[in-house]
Every structure is written in structure tokens, then in C-alpha cells.
Design a protein around this motif. Structure first.
Motif, PDB file in Angstrom:
ATOM      1  N   ASN A 161     -23.409 -22.807 -29.475  1.00 40.36           N
ATOM      2  CA  ASN A 161     -24.742 -22.829 -28.679  1.00 40.36           C
ATOM      3  C   ASN A 161     -24.366 -22.417 -27.240  1.00 40.36           C
ATOM      4  OD1 ASN A 161     -26.599 -23.812 -30.342  1.00 40.36           O
ATOM      5  ND2 ASN A 161     -25.980 -25.732 -30.562  1.00 40.36           N
ATOM      6  N   VAL A 162     -22.836 -22.560 -26.796  1.00 37.24           N
ATOM      7  CA  VAL A 162     -22.543 -22.145 -25.562  1.00 37.24           C
ATOM      8  C   VAL A 162     -22.555 -20.716 -25.754  1.00 37.24           C
ATOM      9  CG1 VAL A 162     -20.752 -21.849 -23.786  1.00 37.24           C
ATOM     10  CG2 VAL A 162     -21.061 -24.164 -24.948  1.00 37.24           C
ATOM     11  N   VAL A 163     -22.173 -20.040 -26.814  1.00 34.63           N
ATOM     12  CA  VAL A 163     -21.981 -18.311 -26.622  1.00 34.63           C
ATOM     13  C   VAL A 163     -23.734 -17.777 -26.716  1.00 34.63           C
ATOM     14  CG1 VAL A 163     -21.664 -16.612 -28.025  1.00 34.63           C
ATOM     15  CG2 VAL A 163     -19.872 -18.243 -27.815  1.00 34.63           C
ATOM     16  N   LEU A 164     -24.364 -18.545 -27.188  1.00 32.78           N
ATOM     17  CA  LEU A 164     -25.998 -18.255 -27.199  1.00 32.78           C
ATOM     18  C   LEU A 164     -26.391 -18.532 -25.911  1.00 32.78           C
ATOM     19  CD1 LEU A 164     -28.574 -17.458 -28.806  1.00 32.78           C
ATOM     20  CD2 LEU A 164     -28.531 -19.909 -29.727  1.00 32.78           C
ATOM     21  N   ASP A 165     -25.907 -19.450 -25.146  1.00 33.76           N
ATOM     22  CA  ASP A 165     -26.565 -19.736 -23.890  1.00 33.76           C
ATOM     23  C   ASP A 165     -26.117 -18.637 -23.088  1.00 33.76           C
ATOM     24  OD1 ASP A 165     -28.077 -21.395 -22.303  1.00 33.76           O
ATOM     25  OD2 ASP A 165     -25.926 -22.222 -21.441  1.00 33.76           O
ATOM     26  N   ALA A 166     -24.858 -18.293 -23.140  1.00 40.77           N
ATOM     27  CA  ALA A 166     -24.329 -16.941 -22.243  1.00 40.77           C
ATOM     28  C   ALA A 166     -25.067 -15.728 -22.714  1.00 40.77           C
ATOM     29  CB  ALA A 166     -22.975 -16.723 -22.851  1.00 40.77           C
ATOM     30  N   TYR A 192     -11.211 -17.474 -23.795  1.00 44.78           N
ATOM     31  CA  TYR A 192     -11.301 -16.819 -25.290  1.00 44.78           C
ATOM     32  C   TYR A 192     -12.340 -15.843 -25.280  1.00 44.78           C
ATOM     33  CZ  TYR A 192      -9.331 -21.297 -26.048  1.00 44.78           C
ATOM     34  OH  TYR A 192      -8.576 -22.764 -26.084  1.00 44.78           O
ATOM     35  N   PHE A 193     -12.817 -15.382 -24.056  1.00 45.28           N
ATOM     36  CA  PHE A 193     -13.778 -14.332 -23.817  1.00 45.28           C
ATOM     37  C   PHE A 193     -12.856 -13.061 -23.320  1.00 45.28           C
ATOM     38  CE2 PHE A 193     -17.522 -12.379 -20.999  1.00 45.28           C
ATOM     39  CZ  PHE A 193     -17.642 -11.812 -22.097  1.00 45.28           C
ATOM     40  N   THR A 194     -12.521 -12.206 -24.335  1.00 44.99           N
ATOM     41  CA  THR A 194     -11.430 -10.984 -24.140  1.00 44.99           C
ATOM     42  C   THR A 194     -11.785  -9.960 -24.129  1.00 44.99           C
ATOM     43  OG1 THR A 194     -11.228 -11.481 -26.533  1.00 44.99           O
ATOM     44  CG2 THR A 194      -9.621 -12.709 -24.981  1.00 44.99           C
ATOM     45  N   GLU A 218     -26.136   0.377 -10.544  1.00 45.22           N
ATOM     46  CA  GLU A 218     -27.028  -0.493 -10.618  1.00 45.22           C
ATOM     47  C   GLU A 218     -27.718  -0.120 -12.133  1.00 45.22           C
ATOM     48  OE1 GLU A 218     -29.889  -0.124  -7.317  1.00 45.22           O
ATOM     49  OE2 GLU A 218     -28.313  -1.269  -6.150  1.00 45.22           O
ATOM     50  N   LEU A 219     -28.299  -1.025 -12.845  1.00 42.86           N
ATOM     51  CA  LEU A 219     -28.846  -0.673 -13.983  1.00 42.86           C
ATOM     52  C   LEU A 219     -30.248   0.187 -13.544  1.00 42.86           C
ATOM     53  CD1 LEU A 219     -28.835  -4.238 -16.021  1.00 42.86           C
ATOM     54  CD2 LEU A 219     -27.330  -2.143 -16.351  1.00 42.86           C
ATOM     55  N   ILE A 220     -30.793   1.119 -14.746  1.00 38.32           N
ATOM     56  CA  ILE A 220     -32.066   1.759 -14.428  1.00 38.32           C
ATOM     57  C   ILE A 220     -32.921   1.359 -15.527  1.00 38.32           C
ATOM     58  CG2 ILE A 220     -32.632   4.366 -14.110  1.00 38.32           C
ATOM     59  CD1 ILE A 220     -29.826   4.847 -13.064  1.00 38.32           C
ATOM     60  N   SER A 221     -34.102   1.543 -15.358  1.00 38.55           N
ATOM     61  CA  SER A 221     -35.252   1.243 -16.269  1.00 38.55           C
ATOM     62  C   SER A 221     -34.851   2.394 -17.114  1.00 38.55           C
ATOM     63  CB  SER A 221     -36.543   1.506 -15.440  1.00 38.55           C
ATOM     64  OG  SER A 221     -37.299   1.469 -16.365  1.00 38.55           O
ATOM     65  N   GLY A 222     -35.179   1.838 -18.389  1.00 37.55           N
ATOM     66  CA  GLY A 222     -34.983   3.091 -19.670  1.00 37.55           C
ATOM     67  C   GLY A 222     -33.536   2.894 -20.214  1.00 37.55           C
ATOM     68  N   GLN A 223     -32.739   2.363 -19.661  1.00 36.37           N
ATOM     69  CA  GLN A 223     -31.293   2.421 -20.135  1.00 36.37           C
ATOM     70  C   GLN A 223     -31.277   1.252 -21.317  1.00 36.37           C
ATOM     71  OE1 GLN A 223     -28.845   1.479 -16.616  1.00 36.37           O
ATOM     72  NE2 GLN A 223     -28.204   3.528 -16.567  1.00 36.37           N
ATOM     73  N   ILE A 224     -30.521   1.329 -22.481  1.00 33.25           N
ATOM     74  CA  ILE A 224     -30.557   0.612 -23.590  1.00 33.25           C
ATOM     75  C   ILE A 224     -29.068   0.250 -23.734  1.00 33.25           C
ATOM     76  CG2 ILE A 224     -30.834   0.207 -26.011  1.00 33.25           C
ATOM     77  CD1 ILE A 224     -33.440   1.803 -25.829  1.00 33.25           C
ATOM     78  N   ILE A 225     -28.715  -1.186 -23.713  1.00 39.94           N
ATOM     79  CA  ILE A 225     -27.406  -1.748 -23.605  1.00 39.94           C
ATOM     80  C   ILE A 225     -27.313  -2.870 -24.559  1.00 39.94           C
ATOM     81  CG2 ILE A 225     -27.061  -1.334 -21.049  1.00 39.94           C
ATOM     82  CD1 ILE A 225     -27.808  -4.420 -20.366  1.00 39.94           C
ATOM     83  N   THR A 226     -26.150  -3.056 -24.858  1.00 43.84           N
ATOM     84  CA  THR A 226     -25.955  -4.391 -25.784  1.00 43.84           C
ATOM     85  C   THR A 226     -25.367  -5.345 -24.539  1.00 43.84           C
ATOM     86  OG1 THR A 226     -23.464  -4.168 -25.986  1.00 43.84           O
ATOM     87  CG2 THR A 226     -24.943  -2.703 -27.604  1.00 43.84           C
ATOM     88  N   ILE A 227     -25.764  -6.594 -24.990  1.00 43.46           N
ATOM     89  CA  ILE A 227     -25.093  -7.883 -24.616  1.00 43.46           C
ATOM     90  C   ILE A 227     -24.682  -8.427 -25.708  1.00 43.46           C
ATOM     91  CG2 ILE A 227     -25.694  -9.861 -23.082  1.00 43.46           C
ATOM     92  CD1 ILE A 227     -26.869  -7.947 -21.484  1.00 43.46           C
ATOM     93  N   GLU A 228     -23.121  -8.743 -25.572  1.00 45.02           N
ATOM     94  CA  GLU A 228     -22.534  -9.266 -26.635  1.00 45.02           C
ATOM     95  C   GLU A 228     -21.253 -10.423 -26.378  1.00 45.02           C
ATOM     96  OE1 GLU A 228     -19.995  -6.224 -28.684  1.00 45.02           O
ATOM     97  OE2 GLU A 228     -20.817  -4.933 -27.402  1.00 45.02           O
ATOM     98  N   PRO A 229     -21.770 -11.459 -25.634  1.00 48.85           N
ATOM     99  CA  PRO A 229     -20.543 -12.470 -25.389  1.00 48.85           C
ATOM    100  C   PRO A 229     -19.854 -12.799 -26.564  1.00 48.85           C
ATOM    101  CG  PRO A 229     -22.533 -13.450 -25.171  1.00 48.85           C
ATOM    102  CD  PRO A 229     -22.975 -11.993 -25.603  1.00 48.85           C
ATOM    103  N   GLY A 230     -18.497 -13.151 -26.709  1.00 48.24           N
ATOM    104  CA  GLY A 230     -18.022 -13.789 -27.782  1.00 48.24           C
ATOM    105  C   GLY A 230     -16.735 -14.542 -27.495  1.00 48.24           C
TER     106      GLY A 230
END
Ligand code: GLY
Ligand code: MN
Length: 350
Positions: A241-246, A279-281, A303-315
Motif C-alpha cells: 500500500n505504501v508503494v501504491l500510495d507512491a 529499498y527504492f533503487t 519540464e514535462l510537455i503535454s503529449g509526452q507518455i511516461i511510465t511511473i514505476e515506484p518499487g
């Protein structure tokens, strides 16, 4: 039309840099600028023409491509230098990722100046058109189908056999080819952020991490879920749940204009307040598109630009306990974001 837009954008940059030609040697960038599907060639873009130099193997495709000047030769670099000379080009840019032997040849033989340029096409590629966004959305829909299959199929078999079944399902259902080898890590293997599949048999009460990416119509998805075969103890559920929160809190920050590095900072802060940050390496994510890792660079202050596609992947990867990573594909919009991954992130215990 889309190709023309790309070439026009490139020509604007050439003007800005006072170049009268640009040499493209990265095969993914060549595909982006010309739709050429062969994997061997050189493109030279000038203000008058887009030359695509390749050999006999690709003759038919070259002749069928619109808006390019096909040049068939077994000596790509010689043919390139011949055009530079024939068109009286004065300053030609080249990609700084070029092989040294190519650079050396051009340096010796080109009649123009040659100028190294970094990430020019990659920057154009990072901002997706509506058409490209639809393709990555569609890729994510196939991923969702495959994930449902995975949940249905998973039992006490080896990581390898499960990965083979999943890969087969994906190919049967419209995915073209993997953008990296499918990762299925179970039990103690989950503590390796990028485990490879093994012959380890999945046991009762194992965590199972699935990280997969496939190209569909040239564009890849990249998704990770961590589930459990059987029940997990409270400690694991708390970490999940902490990773999900992140993941959720970091995603909420996404919008055009946000300095990219703030995403990592947010995830790290949430993990730190739960004593999990050590542990987030790895990084928080990366751009996706025609390749699995592309711009924007989320470690940068860009800066992020509209139209960019990124992953978000905390672990997090906790020795002796287990690893948990959750990864979605996120579209940057003017005022926020759109989550392109329609797969639940709730903890699944089968
Ligand atoms: N999911 C594979 C990677 O991001 O490298
Ligand atoms: Mn990834």
C-alpha cells in the motif's frame, strides 16, 4: 501527413542551427521520419529532399515510400557523401550516437562541415501526436487482456512456462514483438528489480511480479503488477500500500510544465516517511513510444510537455521479505495527466 509534419519540424530546427542537412543513422529515428520498416539505411534530410539510402534488399519498399528520394547502394556512406557534394551542402548535422567508424568516414570524406547534434529527433519523438497516443492506448488494451489471461492462468508452474504462455497469448492477440524480455519473478526472485525468468516453480503464498512490454503497431506499452498466489502477511500488504500510495501521489503531480525530477522526489519522500526509501533503487520511470526507453529523461530538471507518455514505476526490494513494483503508462496533458493503463492496481491475492 504525419510524416510531413515531422520533417517540417526537423527543418525548422535545421534553420535554427544554420544547417542545410541532417544525417539520421538511428534506425528507430529513420522509421519515425520516413515509415521505413527495414532496419538498415541512412537518411539525409535537406531543405529540398529526404534521401533514404539503403540496399537492394529494401528496393521495393524504398520505391513504394512516399515523399522520399530512394538511393540504392551497398556503400551507404559513399552514397551519402556523393549527395552532400552534389547538393553543395555546407553544414550537415549528424546524430551524436553515430558509430565512430561512420564518423571517421564522414570526417574524412564529406565535403561539408559535419556537426554533432544530441537528441534532436528523440526530442521530437517524445511529444506524441493524437494518432500515436491512440496507438499506445490500444497497446494498453491488449496488455489488459493479457493481464486477465495471466491472472486466470497462473498456478504452481515455473516462471518460464508462465512467461511462454503469456508471450504466446500476446502474439495471438495483436501484439507484434516484445520491447524487452518479459519479466516474471516469484518469491525470493522479486527482490531483484530486473530479474530474468527462471525455472523456479511458483509456490503457495509467493509474491509474483510481472513486468511486460510489447510493441503494437510500432508503439510499446510497459506495465508492472505485483500480485500474490495465496495470502500475504500484514507486513507485505502494508509495503504494497505504501508503494501504491507512491504511485498514486506521484502520478497526481504530472502535468505539462512540471520539472521531471520532482516525480522521483515525491515517490522517494512517501517511501521515506515509511522507512522504505533505502529499498527504492532505480528511477521513477521513463518515456515510452517507438522504443521502451526514450525521452523525456525523468532524472533531469527538464519540464514535462503535454503529449509526452511516461511510465511511473515506484518499487521496493527488501532482502528476506520480497519486492513490489507497480507501473502504469501516463500521458502528460496541459492541466494534468491521463492514466493509459486500464488494469487495477489493488493488491490481488489469488
Ligand atoms: N519495464 C522494463 C524497464 O523499464 O526497463
Ligand atoms: Mn519501465
Amino acid at each position: 501527413m504525419e510524416i510531413n509534419n515531422r520533417i517540417n519540424k526537423l527543418r525548422k530546427y535545421l534553420k535554427e542551427f544554420s544547417l542545410d542537412g541532417f544525417l539520421v543513422t538511428n534506425q528507430t529515428n529513420i522509421k519515425y521520419l520516413t515509415n521505413f520498416t527495414g532496419d538498415d539505411g541512412i537518411v539525409l534530410v535537406t531543405f529540398e529532399s529526404v534521401y533514404l539510402i539503403s540496399d537492394q534488399r529494401f528496393k521495393i519498399e524504398l520505391n513504394n515510400l512516399k515523399d522520399i528520394q530512394p538511393i540504392i547502394s551497398n556503400e551507404y556512406l559513399k552514397a551519402t557523401c556523393d549527395i552532400i557534394s552534389k547538393d553543395h551542402l555546407i553544414a550537415v548535422g549528424f546524430e551524436d550516437s553515430i558509430e565512430f567508424s561512420m564518423y571517421d568516414y564522414l570526417d574524412e570524406n564529406a565535403t561539408s562541415d559535419i556537426v554533432s547534434i544530441s537528441n534532436l529527433i528523440e526530442s521530437l519523438r517524445s511529444i506524441k501526436s493524437n494518432n500515436e497516443i491512440q496507438k499506445i492506448k490500444k497497446a494498453n488494451l491488449i496488455a489488459k487482456k493479457a493481464f486477465d489471461f495471466f491472472i486466470d492462468k497462473i498456478d504452481y508452474q515455473t516462471e518460464r512456462s508462465l512467461a511462454i504462455d503469456l508471450d504466446y497469448f500476446l502474439k495471438k492477440n495483436g501484439a507484434d514483438k516484445p520491447s524487452f524480455d518479459t519479466i516474471i519473478a516469484s518469491g525470493s526472485n522479486t527482490v531483484l528489480p530486473h530479474s530474468t525468468i527462471s525455472n523456479r516453480k511458483i509456490n503457495h503464498n509467493d509474491l509474483v511480479m510481472l513486468d511486460f512490454g510489447y510493441f503494437v503497431n510500432d508503439y510499446t506499452f510497459d506495465i508492472t503488477r505485483t500480485i500474490s498466489l495465496g495470502k500475504q502477511n500484514k507486513e507485505i500488504k502494508k509495503v504494497y500500500n505504501v508503494v501504491l500510495d507512491a504511485l498514486n501521489e506521484t502520478t497526481k503531480l504530472v502535468r505539462s510544465g512540471l520539472p521531471a525530477n520532482l516525480l522521483y522526489e515525491r515517490a522517494k519522500k512517501i517511501l521515506k516517511s515509511n522507512n522504505l526509501d533505502q529499498y527504492f533503487t532505480h528511477g521513477i520511470g521513463h518515456g515510452i513510444g517507438l522504443s521502451i526507453h526514450e525521452l523525456p529523461n525523468l532524472n533531469s530538471f527538464d519540464e514535462l510537455i503535454s503529449g509526452q507518455i511516461i511510465t511511473i514505476e515506484p518499487g521496493v526490494y527488501i532482502p528476506g521479505l520480497g519486492g513490489i513494483r507497480i507501473e502504469n503508462d501516463i500521458l502528460v496533458t496541459e492541466n494534468g495527466y491521463e492514466n493509459l493503463t486500464p488494469i487495477s492496481t489493488e493488491f490481488i491475492e489469488l
